[in-house]
Design an enzyme around this catalytic site. Structure first.
Site, PDB file in Angstrom:
ATOM      1  N   HIS A 135      67.210  30.579  53.119  1.00  0.00           N
ATOM      2  CA  HIS A 135      68.037  31.196  52.076  1.00  0.00           C
ATOM      3  C   HIS A 135      67.432  30.968  50.692  1.00  0.00           C
ATOM      4  O   HIS A 135      68.134  30.614  49.744  1.00  0.00           O
ATOM      5  CB  HIS A 135      69.480  30.673  52.148  1.00  0.00           C
ATOM      6  CG  HIS A 135      70.217  31.206  53.329  1.00  0.00           C
ATOM      7  ND1 HIS A 135      71.367  30.631  53.829  1.00  0.00           N
ATOM      8  CD2 HIS A 135      69.975  32.266  54.139  1.00  0.00           C
ATOM      9  CE1 HIS A 135      71.779  31.321  54.888  1.00  0.00           C
ATOM     10  NE2 HIS A 135      70.948  32.316  55.096  1.00  0.00           N
ATOM     11  N   HIS A 193      67.899  29.505  63.565  1.00  0.00           N
ATOM     12  CA  HIS A 193      69.181  30.188  63.315  1.00  0.00           C
ATOM     13  C   HIS A 193      69.517  31.111  64.478  1.00  0.00           C
ATOM     14  O   HIS A 193      68.720  31.268  65.413  1.00  0.00           O
ATOM     15  CB  HIS A 193      69.144  30.946  61.987  1.00  0.00           C
ATOM     16  CG  HIS A 193      68.072  31.998  61.874  1.00  0.00           C
ATOM     17  ND1 HIS A 193      68.196  33.243  62.451  1.00  0.00           N
ATOM     18  CD2 HIS A 193      66.863  31.986  61.254  1.00  0.00           C
ATOM     19  CE1 HIS A 193      67.118  33.954  62.169  1.00  0.00           C
ATOM     20  NE2 HIS A 193      66.284  33.219  61.453  1.00  0.00           N
ATOM     21  N   GLU A 238      68.392  39.721  64.019  1.00  0.00           N
ATOM     22  CA  GLU A 238      67.448  39.145  63.056  1.00  0.00           C
ATOM     23  C   GLU A 238      66.707  37.913  63.572  1.00  0.00           C
ATOM     24  O   GLU A 238      66.833  36.832  63.008  1.00  0.00           O
ATOM     25  CB  GLU A 238      68.169  38.807  61.752  1.00  0.00           C
ATOM     26  CG  GLU A 238      69.452  38.005  61.897  1.00  0.00           C
ATOM     27  CD  GLU A 238      70.091  37.705  60.539  1.00  0.00           C
ATOM     28  OE1 GLU A 238      69.381  37.138  59.705  1.00  0.00           O
ATOM     29  OE2 GLU A 238      71.260  38.049  60.334  1.00  0.00           O
ATOM     30  N   TYR A 294      59.493  30.449  61.773  1.00  0.00           N
ATOM     31  CA  TYR A 294      59.152  29.842  60.488  1.00  0.00           C
ATOM     32  C   TYR A 294      58.307  28.608  60.761  1.00  0.00           C
ATOM     33  O   TYR A 294      58.780  27.671  61.414  1.00  0.00           O
ATOM     34  CB  TYR A 294      60.437  29.466  59.730  1.00  0.00           C
ATOM     35  CG  TYR A 294      61.445  30.596  59.751  1.00  0.00           C
ATOM     36  CD1 TYR A 294      61.443  31.568  58.758  1.00  0.00           C
ATOM     37  CD2 TYR A 294      62.366  30.723  60.809  1.00  0.00           C
ATOM     38  CE1 TYR A 294      62.340  32.636  58.797  1.00  0.00           C
ATOM     39  CE2 TYR A 294      63.266  31.772  60.853  1.00  0.00           C
ATOM     40  CZ  TYR A 294      63.252  32.731  59.854  1.00  0.00           C
ATOM     41  OH  TYR A 294      64.132  33.781  59.904  1.00  0.00           O
ATOM     42  N   ASP A 348      83.261  33.694  26.729  1.00  0.00           N
ATOM     43  CA  ASP A 348      83.937  34.990  26.823  1.00  0.00           C
ATOM     44  C   ASP A 348      83.364  35.907  27.894  1.00  0.00           C
ATOM     45  O   ASP A 348      83.715  37.084  27.968  1.00  0.00           O
ATOM     46  CB  ASP A 348      83.852  35.707  25.464  1.00  0.00           C
ATOM     47  CG  ASP A 348      84.703  35.003  24.430  1.00  0.00           C
ATOM     48  OD1 ASP A 348      85.603  34.246  24.828  1.00  0.00           O
ATOM     49  OD2 ASP A 348      84.456  35.190  23.232  1.00  0.00           O
ATOM     50  N   ASP A 371      72.035  44.735  55.544  1.00  0.00           N
ATOM     51  CA  ASP A 371      71.398  43.410  55.549  1.00  0.00           C
ATOM     52  C   ASP A 371      70.076  43.560  56.307  1.00  0.00           C
ATOM     53  O   ASP A 371      70.082  43.673  57.536  1.00  0.00           O
ATOM     54  CB  ASP A 371      72.346  42.426  56.252  1.00  0.00           C
ATOM     55  CG  ASP A 371      71.818  41.003  56.264  1.00  0.00           C
ATOM     56  OD1 ASP A 371      70.786  40.739  55.628  1.00  0.00           O
ATOM     57  OD2 ASP A 371      72.457  40.156  56.930  1.00  0.00           O
ATOM     58  N   ARG A 418      60.949  37.083  59.508  1.00  0.00           N
ATOM     59  CA  ARG A 418      62.248  37.467  60.096  1.00  0.00           C
ATOM     60  C   ARG A 418      62.290  38.984  60.070  1.00  0.00           C
ATOM     61  O   ARG A 418      61.870  39.599  59.090  1.00  0.00           O
ATOM     62  CB  ARG A 418      63.411  36.873  59.270  1.00  0.00           C
ATOM     63  CG  ARG A 418      64.784  37.284  59.761  1.00  0.00           C
ATOM     64  CD  ARG A 418      65.905  36.397  59.203  1.00  0.00           C
ATOM     65  NE  ARG A 418      66.082  36.456  57.768  1.00  0.00           N
ATOM     66  CZ  ARG A 418      65.704  35.528  56.900  1.00  0.00           C
ATOM     67  NH1 ARG A 418      65.114  34.434  57.328  1.00  0.00           N
ATOM     68  NH2 ARG A 418      65.919  35.677  55.610  1.00  0.00           N
ATOM     69  N   ASP A 421      64.574  39.608  52.235  1.00  0.00           N
ATOM     70  CA  ASP A 421      65.865  39.808  52.904  1.00  0.00           C
ATOM     71  C   ASP A 421      66.792  40.357  51.836  1.00  0.00           C
ATOM     72  O   ASP A 421      67.192  39.631  50.921  1.00  0.00           O
ATOM     73  CB  ASP A 421      66.363  38.463  53.458  1.00  0.00           C
ATOM     74  CG  ASP A 421      67.683  38.587  54.222  1.00  0.00           C
ATOM     75  OD1 ASP A 421      68.374  39.613  54.060  1.00  0.00           O
ATOM     76  OD2 ASP A 421      68.011  37.646  54.965  1.00  0.00           O
ATOM     77  N   HIS A 432      74.934  38.415  63.192  1.00  0.00           N
ATOM     78  CA  HIS A 432      76.328  38.203  62.796  1.00  0.00           C
ATOM     79  C   HIS A 432      76.975  39.569  62.657  1.00  0.00           C
ATOM     80  O   HIS A 432      76.271  40.590  62.546  1.00  0.00           O
ATOM     81  CB  HIS A 432      76.390  37.413  61.477  1.00  0.00           C
ATOM     82  CG  HIS A 432      75.459  37.954  60.418  1.00  0.00           C
ATOM     83  ND1 HIS A 432      75.773  39.032  59.632  1.00  0.00           N
ATOM     84  CD2 HIS A 432      74.198  37.595  60.052  1.00  0.00           C
ATOM     85  CE1 HIS A 432      74.759  39.297  58.811  1.00  0.00           C
ATOM     86  NE2 HIS A 432      73.779  38.445  59.062  1.00  0.00           N
ATOM     87  N   GLU A 479      64.971  41.901  60.544  1.00  0.00           N
ATOM     88  CA  GLU A 479      66.430  42.068  60.640  1.00  0.00           C
ATOM     89  C   GLU A 479      66.820  43.527  60.524  1.00  0.00           C
ATOM     90  O   GLU A 479      66.480  44.198  59.545  1.00  0.00           O
ATOM     91  CB  GLU A 479      67.093  41.267  59.510  1.00  0.00           C
ATOM     92  CG  GLU A 479      68.597  41.452  59.451  1.00  0.00           C
ATOM     93  CD  GLU A 479      69.280  40.492  58.481  1.00  0.00           C
ATOM     94  OE1 GLU A 479      68.674  40.138  57.461  1.00  0.00           O
ATOM     95  OE2 GLU A 479      70.434  40.114  58.762  1.00  0.00           O
ATOM     96  N   HIS A 535      78.313  38.590  56.067  1.00  0.00           N
ATOM     97  CA  HIS A 535      78.693  37.876  57.288  1.00  0.00           C
ATOM     98  C   HIS A 535      80.147  38.270  57.524  1.00  0.00           C
ATOM     99  O   HIS A 535      81.067  37.640  57.003  1.00  0.00           O
ATOM    100  CB  HIS A 535      78.547  36.361  57.118  1.00  0.00           C
ATOM    101  CG  HIS A 535      77.119  35.933  57.005  1.00  0.00           C
ATOM    102  ND1 HIS A 535      76.738  34.647  56.775  1.00  0.00           N
ATOM    103  CD2 HIS A 535      75.954  36.640  57.109  1.00  0.00           C
ATOM    104  CE1 HIS A 535      75.408  34.565  56.724  1.00  0.00           C
ATOM    105  NE2 HIS A 535      74.917  35.771  56.922  1.00  0.00           N
TER     106      HIS A 535
HETATM  107  N1  GLY Z   1      71.107  37.861  54.346  1.00  0.00           N
HETATM  108  C1  GLY Z   1      71.793  36.833  55.027  1.00  0.00           C
HETATM  109  C2  GLY Z   1      71.591  36.913  56.478  1.00  0.00           C
HETATM  110  O1  GLY Z   1      70.646  37.534  56.923  1.00  0.00           O
HETATM  111  O2  GLY Z   1      72.383  36.461  57.236  1.00  0.00           O
HETATM  112 MN    MN Z   2      71.824  38.737  58.315  1.00  0.00          MN
HETATM  113 MN    MN Z   3      69.656  39.064  55.887  1.00  0.00          MN
END
Ligand code: GLY
Ligand code: MN
Ligand code: MN
Length: 433
Positions: free
Chosen positions: A239, A346, A380, A384, A36, A267, A401, A256, A350, A403, A357
């Site tokens: 992630h 990466h 960002e 690593y 439920d 973000d 990172r 993050d 974005h 960002e 995103h």
């Molecule tokens: N938090 C996801 C990214 O940084 O793209």
């Molecule tokens: Mn991001």
């Molecule tokens: Mn992020």
């Protein structure tokens, strides 16, 4: 939220759809979590962008030029018993008065009404493939007209993908939208600060996650995506969301996390020492990523390409990695052969908006898109260095990172997340305060 914001979006979309077109957008379906219990409902971004209407079981229909009203909203009808159990419903009358629908009907009536609206249309603007059940209903409405066409009815003959128009609109944020994004950024900055100040060895990752969530919810926001809180080796999992390990003295922790405020997202990422003081090895990596972040942000200005900030970050990181001895060779060759991807796998950002995103094309006619005022993007860069990386023992388990959220302005850019400490000195000072 001011309903005029959404009215402006509808008007702009309807100008593009034009007379003879009809746009149809359903709200997000409710999904069962277990028995439920449903998953928390989060409105579809496109639907919210055009309506501001927060409830499930809604359908927005836009019919430019329709004399009896261009904006029709189907929604759940008032039902006192259901509302006692499950909460208030707006209903069609309030859909008109509060959400400025020209016409509003109970959702149960849609099968009777929508074919009649389609019958007067030539082009249907609809995003196929998101909700197979709703796709089928749209087909059923069109087929019901086909069946009647032998007796002289009209069937729309063109199907157009709605996201093509809508997502380009969403890429450019208005002043009102930027105001909300600034608020989301501000709440997120305070949440990161809170985590930095409270962190100490022996705490669990989920306890910092809870501090972040507290700051979001206390300020009327929620998370834009599940927070990533990783200490030590977990800083190197891009992630990571398990957030269930103990934070150790001498380790870094990477957070993050971004808030969603009235449908708009932030973000942000920072990495800081669990005990408040960076080790020399952590500082070497951290300072390099800070430099890459600053160099990339400098490239955010109208007329530059989408890829320019990434290119700048890759250049700074590769040069720095050679200087530290993490990579060997000439910078140009290491960039050409993408050797930097060993530690920076990466891209540098974005689009950011109602989705973390966010929507919008990155290339136009095979070329990187030019940056224009009103676009919002993340910057960002990161490095690593997982345990076991050859020749890099000094930096094992260091993941960093940094960002930030950046708006393209007429003259350059504005960093929405500027008030969050970024350098080792600033972060150490905050953690000591
Ligand atoms: N938090 C996801 C990214 O940084 O793209
Ligand atoms: Mn991001
Ligand atoms: Mn992020």
């Amino acid at each position: 939220m001011n309903p005029k914001i959404h009215a402006r979006h509808r008007k702009q979309l309807m100008r593009m759809v034009g007379a003879g077109g009809i746009a149809i957008l359903p709200s997000t379906p409710v999904r069962t979590r277990n028995r439920d219990v449903d998953y928390p409902f989060r409105q579809d971004s496109d639907f919210f962008y055009l309506s501001g209407f927060p409830e499930p079981e809604g359908v927005v229909v836009l019919v430019p030029g329709r004399a009896q009203g261009e904006y029709i909203l189907f929604c759940r009808d008032k039902d006192l018993e259901q509302e006692i159990w499950h909460g208030r419903r707006c209903g069609p009358e309030c859909a008109k008065s509060q959400y400025l629908a020209d016409d509003a009907f109970p959702i149960e009536d849609i099968d009777d009404i929508l074919p009649g609206l389609l019958e007067h249309s030539e082009r249907v603007y609809y995003t196929m493939g998101l909700d197979p059940n709703f796709d089928k209903r749209v087909m059923d409405w069109v087929n019901s007209l086909r069946n009647q066409s032998r007796s002289g009815g009209h069937v729309p003959y063109e199907f157009v993908s709605l996201d093509y128009l809508l997502h380009d609109m969403r890429l450019f944020k208005s002043r009102d939208e930027l105001r909300l994004m600034k608020k989301a950024a501000k709440i997120s900055v305070e949440a990161h600060k809170r985590a930095m100040k409270i962190c100490k060895p022996g705490m669990y990752e989920y306890q910092l996650d809870a501090e972040i969530l507290h700051e979001f919810q206390f300020n009327g926001a929620t998370w834009a995506y599940p927070s990533i809180v990783g200490g030590g080796a977990n800083t190197c999992i891009l992630h990571y969301t398990e957030n269930n390990q103990v934070l150790k003295d001498g380790d870094l922790v990477l957070i993050d996390a971004g808030a969603e405020y009235q449908g708009y997202d932030a973000d942000i990422t920072r990495a800081f020492p669990v005990n408040g003081k960076y080790t020399p090895a952590q500082k070497e990596i951290f300072d390099l990523v800070v430099q890459a972040n600053l160099d990339a942000i400098k490239q955010v200005k109208p007329g530059n390409h989408w890829n320019d900030p990434h290119h700048a970050a890759v250049k700074t990181l590769t040069k720095g990695m050679v200087e530290l001895g993490l990579l060997k060779g000439t910078v140009a060759k290491l960039i050409k052969e993408e050797a930097y991807k060993k530690y920076y796998m990466h891209r540098t950002g974005h689009w950011l908006g109602m989705d973390v995103h966010d929507v919008g094309d990155y290339k136009v006619d095979e070329e990187w898109r030019l940056l224009e005022p009103g676009m919002v993007l993340t910057i960002e860069p990161g490095l690593y260095i997982p345990h076991g990386s050859r020749g890099a023992k000094r930096w094992w388990d260091i993941g960093v990172r940094i960002e930030d959220d950046v708006v393209v302005t007429k003259d350059g850019h504005e960093v929405l997340t500027d008030s969050l400490p970024k350098t080792t000195e600033e972060i150490e000072a905050l953690m000591a305060s």
